[in-house]
Design an enzyme around this catalytic site. Structure first.
Site, PDB file in Angstrom:
ATOM      1  CE1 TYR A 160      -1.960   3.100  -1.676  1.00  0.00           C
ATOM      2  CE2 TYR A 160      -0.160   3.560  -0.299  1.00  0.00           C
ATOM      3  CZ  TYR A 160      -1.502   3.706  -0.844  1.00  0.00           C
ATOM      4  OH  TYR A 160      -1.667   5.105  -0.751  1.00  0.00           O
ATOM      5  CG  HIS A 201       1.344   3.621   2.547  1.00  0.00           C
ATOM      6  ND1 HIS A 201       0.416   5.375   2.281  1.00  0.00           N
ATOM      7  CD2 HIS A 201       2.143   3.403   2.469  1.00  0.00           C
ATOM      8  CE1 HIS A 201       1.200   5.250   1.888  1.00  0.00           C
ATOM      9  NE2 HIS A 201       1.938   4.428   0.832  1.00  0.00           N
TER      10      HIS A 201
END
Length: 167
Positions: A77, A130
């Protein structure tokens, strides 16, 4: 709340158009001369990421976010799907991918060691973890990366180029 906000924004826009002035003038004028933005450099591996950071630096970015694919993981990601393009959203259903905090935490310091070797310690580099790490893992990674952080970041939360803007 969202609908009230939309109406409020539309009313400011209508008033600005009626008076032929930008909305920021209606709100008291400009609050800064400039703002620091960062480029989002990413690559499938360290070499690709270094090349992408070099491209953003060549374009004049004063801060660059660096994300890289991680060996052993099919996808990571935060890594874009094209040159000078970043869009994490997927069509239809959310993307599911395998994750390994161990692989990630062993890899990221090597990425930043290389970036510091290539670009020095004055270039503010950013990285986005994240929600992938536990608080303890994030603290361990932050401590490990601390010697590789920008000299500017260690002296001040804002680079000198921003201080005049936010002062």
């Amino acid at each position: 709340m969202a609908s009230i906000s939309a109406v409020d924004t539309a009313l400011w826009d209508i008033k600005g158009k009626a008076l032929n002035v930008p909305v920021y003038q209606l709100l008291g004028g400009a609050s800064r001369e400039a703002i620091l933005v960062y480029g989002h450099a990413s690559g499938k591996d360290i070499d690709d990421t270094v090349a992408a950071v070099a491209e953003y630096a060549k374009l004049g970015y004063k801060a660059i976010r660096a994300q890289s694919g991680i060996p052993g993981l099919d996808s990571t990601y935060g890594v874009g799907r094209g040159k000078m393009f970043y869009e994490p959203a997927e069509k239809d259903v959310p993307l599911e991918s395998a994750w390994s905090s161990e692989l990630y935490m062993n890899f990221v310091p090597r990425l930043f060691e290389r970036l510091r070797k290539e670009f020095g310690s004055e270039l503010p580099l950013l990285h986005d973890v994240h929600h992938r790490l536990t608080p303890i893992e994030a603290a361990r990674l932050g401590k490990e990366l601390e010697p590789l952080s920008s000299l500017l970041a260690r002296r001040s939360p804002l680079p000198p180029s921003c201080k005049k803007v936010f002062a």
